[in-house]
Design a protein around this motif. Structure first.
Motif: not given
Length: 138
Positions: A52-53, A56, A72, A103, A106-108
């Motif tokens: 997840v982190k 992006y 996702r 998480m 928050q992550i877009h």
């Protein structure tokens, strides 16, 4: 990122995906997730957080995996698996599910051009700062 490190990066991403896929798709683990040893829960948590982190910026470093298509849905499936467990309300699987869900919210995943611009401006700003430090030391 140096091109020599890209295969290693891809392997790390694939390994994290495989860890989550193993626990969501293997029947024995799906049924015994509440009673499994703590280090396995830690492995799941590390894989999910890593994916997840870092998802992006994959396209910036040359990784072609689409996080919206692969990462996702996998983490959402894992959240469902953890929420479907039969355990006490304070069991760690529910905390993990809540954390993974937070998480994901928050992550877009911004458009690739926006990310490239942000990373470029960050690197340019950092390089300018390093040059200032370097020249001021002389």
């Amino acid at each position: 990122m140096p091109t020599s490190l890209r295969p290693l990066t891809l392997r790390a991403i694939e390994a994290a995906h495989l860890v989550l896929e193993h626990f969501t798709q293997t029947q024995g683990y799906r049924e015994g997730i509440v009673g499994m040893p703590l280090y396995l829960h830690s492995m799941i948590a590390f894989a999910a957080v890593f994916l997840v982190k870092m998802s992006y910026c994959w396209h910036v470093i040359g990784i072609t995996i689409d996080p919206a298509q692969r990462t996702r849905p996998l983490i959402q499936a894992h959240i469902k698996l953890l929420r479907d467990c039969r355990a006490g309300a304070n069991h760690m699987v529910f905390s993990m599910a809540n954390g993974f869900e937070r998480m994901l919210k928050q992550i877009h995943l911004p458009a690739p051009a926006i990310i490239q611009k942000r990373i470029y401006s960050f690197l340019t700003h950092r390089d300018i700062q390093l040059k200032d430090i370097w020249y001021n030391k002389r």
